[in-house]
Every structure is written in C-alpha cells, then in structure tokens.
Write an enzyme that holds these catalytic residues in place. Sequence first.
Site, PDB file in Angstrom:
ATOM      1  N   GLU A  78       0.806  -1.223   0.000  1.00 53.70           N
ATOM      2  CA  GLU A  78       0.000   0.000   0.000  1.00 53.70           C
ATOM      3  C   GLU A  78       0.845   1.283   0.000  1.00 53.70           C
ATOM      4  OE1 GLU A  78      -3.081  -0.279   2.980  1.00 53.70           O
ATOM      5  OE2 GLU A  78      -4.055  -1.894   1.867  1.00 53.70           O
ATOM      6  N   GLU A 182      -4.694  -8.924  -1.252  1.00 56.41           N
ATOM      7  CA  GLU A 182      -5.175  -8.567   0.072  1.00 56.41           C
ATOM      8  C   GLU A 182      -6.632  -8.155   0.021  1.00 56.41           C
ATOM      9  OE1 GLU A 182      -4.396  -5.020   3.257  1.00 56.41           O
ATOM     10  OE2 GLU A 182      -2.623  -5.827   2.263  1.00 56.41           O
TER      11      GLU A 182
END
Length: 191
Positions: A78, A182
């Site tokens: 991220e 994810e």
Amino acid sequence: IPLLRRALAMSKRPLLLFASPWTAPAWMKSNGDVRGKGTLKGKAGDKYHKTWANYFIKFLDEYAKRNVTFWAVTAQNEPLAGLFTPPQAPTIAFTAAQQRDFIAHDLGPALARSPHRTRLLMLDDQRIHLPHWAKVVLGNATAARYVAGLAVHWYLDAIVPPAWSLEATHKLFPDHFLLYTEACTGFFMFR
C-alpha cells in the site's frame, strides 16, 4: 518459519509464497520513524534506495538459509496509504513515479543480480489506482522488464468497476499478470 515449514509439509502441492514490506528502518525514512507518513530519504539510485533494495535480498537470503523460498516480493505494501495512514501505522509512501524509479534503478537490478529467482510485483494497493499506476511503472521499459505482475487489493472495488481498472490494465499490459493479494470483510465500519 516453523509455521511455514508445517504448511509446506502439509500441502499436497508446492506453495507459492510472496512477501510484502510495510516499512524501511526509521533511519532511512524522511520522517525518522517506521510509523506514519514518510518516504525513503533521497531519490532512486542513492544510498538509501540501494540499501533498502539490499534489505530485500538479505530477507530472501535469511529465509533461504532456512529452506524457505519466496515466489515473489512486492515493492511496497500500500504505497499510497503512506500518505494517508494513521500516525501509528508502519509504512513508506511511494508515488507511481517513485516506485517506478526504485524498481528501475535499485530493486529490479538487486533482484536480478541475486541468486534468488523471486518475481517482483508492483503496486500492491487498491485497484482504483489502475490503469494509471501500471502506465507509469510499466510504461518505462527498464522498470517493466523487472516486473512480473501487479498485486492488487480489493477493499474499494465498489468504487471503480473491474472493466475500468483490471480489464483496462490487462489490455494495456497483457504480459503482466494481475493478482489479488489482500482483502477482508468488515473494512467499512458502517457495513
């Protein structure tokens, strides 16, 4: 490592493991802390970026000494969350251009020189960043040759239809696979 060994032993087929970093050490980050908003100090090709790329290799080396190999690593978990995360979350912020340059100048060459056959995945963030992120990174021939695929999270799937992100990216870069890496339920408190 004992849990990985147990899982590998129990599996009827080989398991493909991938790793994704949360943060570099505090001394490498612009904010001097493993938590909160911060980027790698300097710019691609400098001592901080080369050292961070070498951390990846050391990580792979240490696991290999214990007979655990990784099929892939991502350049950063991220990377855009590093701009928005709460102050206690460990992260490094990268823009698409910063990730491209880190891959092209540091991480890609370090992996290529290493004895590991570990693949490199880019993005590892929400698919709302596609196809823009892919255009920036894979649009660079040097970075593209090191990248095997795109790691994608699916928390914000309702915002952008798959045709606008995944399908559009696949059409632009059909030689790079897309892999969801994810997701979870209960991400939004109101649901």
